[in-house]
Design a protein around this motif. Structure first.
Motif, short mmCIF file in Angstrom:
data_model
loop_
_atom_site.label_atom_id
_atom_site.label_comp_id
_atom_site.label_asym_id
_atom_site.label_seq_id
_atom_site.Cartn_x
_atom_site.Cartn_y
_atom_site.Cartn_z
N UNK A 257 71.94 55.56 -19.03
CA UNK A 257 71.05 56.57 -19.59
C UNK A 257 70.27 57.31 -18.51
N UNK A 258 70.25 56.76 -17.29
CA UNK A 258 69.60 57.44 -16.16
C UNK A 258 70.17 58.84 -15.98
N UNK A 259 71.47 58.98 -16.23
CA UNK A 259 72.14 60.27 -16.03
C UNK A 259 71.47 61.36 -16.85
N UNK A 260 71.06 61.04 -18.08
CA UNK A 260 70.45 62.05 -18.95
C UNK A 260 68.93 62.02 -18.94
N UNK A 261 68.34 60.83 -18.85
CA UNK A 261 66.90 60.71 -19.06
C UNK A 261 66.07 60.51 -17.81
N UNK A 262 66.70 60.16 -16.70
CA UNK A 262 65.94 59.91 -15.48
C UNK A 262 65.70 58.43 -15.25
N UNK A 263 65.36 58.08 -14.01
CA UNK A 263 65.26 56.68 -13.61
C UNK A 263 64.08 55.98 -14.27
N UNK A 264 62.88 56.55 -14.14
CA UNK A 264 61.68 55.86 -14.59
C UNK A 264 61.66 55.65 -16.11
N UNK A 265 62.12 56.64 -16.86
CA UNK A 265 62.15 56.49 -18.31
C UNK A 265 62.99 55.28 -18.71
N UNK A 266 64.15 55.14 -18.07
CA UNK A 266 65.04 54.02 -18.38
C UNK A 266 64.45 52.69 -17.93
N UNK A 267 63.88 52.66 -16.71
CA UNK A 267 63.30 51.42 -16.20
C UNK A 267 62.14 50.95 -17.07
N UNK A 268 61.27 51.87 -17.48
CA UNK A 268 60.09 51.49 -18.25
C UNK A 268 60.43 51.20 -19.70
N UNK A 269 61.18 52.12 -20.35
CA UNK A 269 61.46 51.97 -21.78
C UNK A 269 62.54 50.96 -22.08
N UNK A 270 63.52 50.83 -21.20
CA UNK A 270 64.69 50.01 -21.51
C UNK A 270 64.73 48.71 -20.72
N UNK A 271 64.72 48.82 -19.39
CA UNK A 271 64.98 47.65 -18.56
C UNK A 271 63.91 46.57 -18.69
N UNK A 272 62.65 46.97 -18.72
CA UNK A 272 61.59 45.96 -18.83
C UNK A 272 61.72 45.16 -20.12
N UNK A 273 62.08 45.83 -21.21
CA UNK A 273 62.23 45.14 -22.50
C UNK A 273 63.46 44.24 -22.49
N UNK A 274 64.55 44.71 -21.88
CA UNK A 274 65.77 43.89 -21.80
C UNK A 274 65.50 42.60 -21.05
N UNK A 275 64.83 42.70 -19.92
CA UNK A 275 64.52 41.49 -19.14
C UNK A 275 63.55 40.57 -19.89
N UNK A 276 62.61 41.17 -20.62
CA UNK A 276 61.67 40.37 -21.40
C UNK A 276 62.42 39.57 -22.47
N UNK A 278 65.58 38.76 -22.45
CA UNK A 278 66.44 37.77 -21.76
C UNK A 278 65.65 36.52 -21.40
N UNK A 279 64.47 36.70 -20.79
CA UNK A 279 63.68 35.54 -20.36
C UNK A 279 63.11 34.78 -21.57
#
Length: 292
Positions: A257-276, A278-279
């Protein structure tokens, strides 16, 4: 619990409401974390179940139920990505490879579904078939169009933002309702179309912040960091463990989704929740083993 709280707060399932295109955006104001947690709990949980040795009928029924709940939030992407994730899990569990022809057919079918769902939720009094055809032709080029918008707007009408969009995305971690960088740009540039934000791609986000320098250096930096992550991940995590494989699949597709939305949007909205999620899953598994 996250899903029931969200449904209760917004007064029902969004997909059954009028003006879905705008209601889905307003409903998530101040509830972005709850909706993201719900979507990722559903996805991670279902993929874990699909890798378990249980009845195929149970798997099928759970898949239908989860697909409905994921789609009920009003966004097409998570529901259609869920189908892609399921295909990958089927490959992993059954050690089955699909031909290029089957992959191409599935890709066209999923793209058509994405366009169809988008046409259904659009607030235009137009013939559905005509609207579907128009959006089918428009969908592949919308991000190019958005990129052209920011090229025309910056710096002729507004100075480069020097990293402000990244701070806007970071603010989403704070309590309350905060727009992402796409919504911020939409308002700054004076757009008022129905639905969500403008998505100028990570190149567009880099350009509005740092001009030509952003266009040149962001692909190099992004390529280096993403390859470094995969090298480290594959060396440290055993993909024979289901949770590790699921985590890699979710990271990979959400990072797309970085391709369309940008790096920070994906890291903040998606990746942090995915890792949360997972843990939390790993912690729950360890707790259950400790209680045995």
């Amino acid at each position: 619990m996250c899903t029931f709280k969200f449904v209760y707060d917004v007064g029902g399932f969004i997909i059954f409401m009028k003006d879905v295109e705008n209601v889905r955006i307003r409903a998530r104001e101040g509830k972005g974390l709850i909706s993201q947690l719900a979507l990722n709990f559903f996805t991670f949980g279902l993929l874990t179940i699909l890798m378990a040795k249980i009845s195929k009928m149970i798997k099928f029924l759970l898949t239908l139920m989860v697909f409905f709940f994921v789609l009920s939030f009003g966004n097409r992407g998570p529901a259609l990505f869920l189908v892609v994730f399921i295909i990958y899990i089927i490959q992993a569990v059954n050690r089955k490879q699909f031909s290029f022809k089957k992959i191409a057919i599935a890709a066209v079918a999923l793209f058509s579904l994405m366009v169809f769902f988008g046409a259904l939720r659009t607030n235009y009094e137009a013939d559905l078939s005509k609207l579907f055809k128009a959006r089918f032709a428009w969908r592949p080029f919308v991000n190019i169009q958005n990129f052209q918008y920011v090229i025309d707007f910056f710096p002729k009408k507004y100075d480069f933002l020097l990293g402000k969009t990244y701070l806007v995305d970071f603010s989403m971690l704070l309590p309350g309702s905060h727009p992402n960088s796409g919504t911020f740009l939409k308002e700054l540039m004076g757009f008022s179309f129905d639905g969500g934000s403008i998505t100028p791609s990570y190149l567009g986000i880099s350009y509005v912040n740092f001009g030509v320098y952003g266009l040149v250096f962001s692909p190099l930096l992004l390529g280096f960091l993403s390859n470094l992550f995969y090298e480290v991940y594959l060396s440290k995590f055993d993909l024979k463990i289901p949770s590790n494989l699921i985590l890699l699949i979710l990271i990979s597709f959400n990072f797309g989704a970085v391709v369309t939305s940008g790096v920070m949007t994906v890291l903040i909205q998606n990746m942090t929740v995915i890792f949360l999620v997972y843990f939390l899953y790993i912690g729950l598994v360890k707790l259950l083993y400790a209680l045995k």
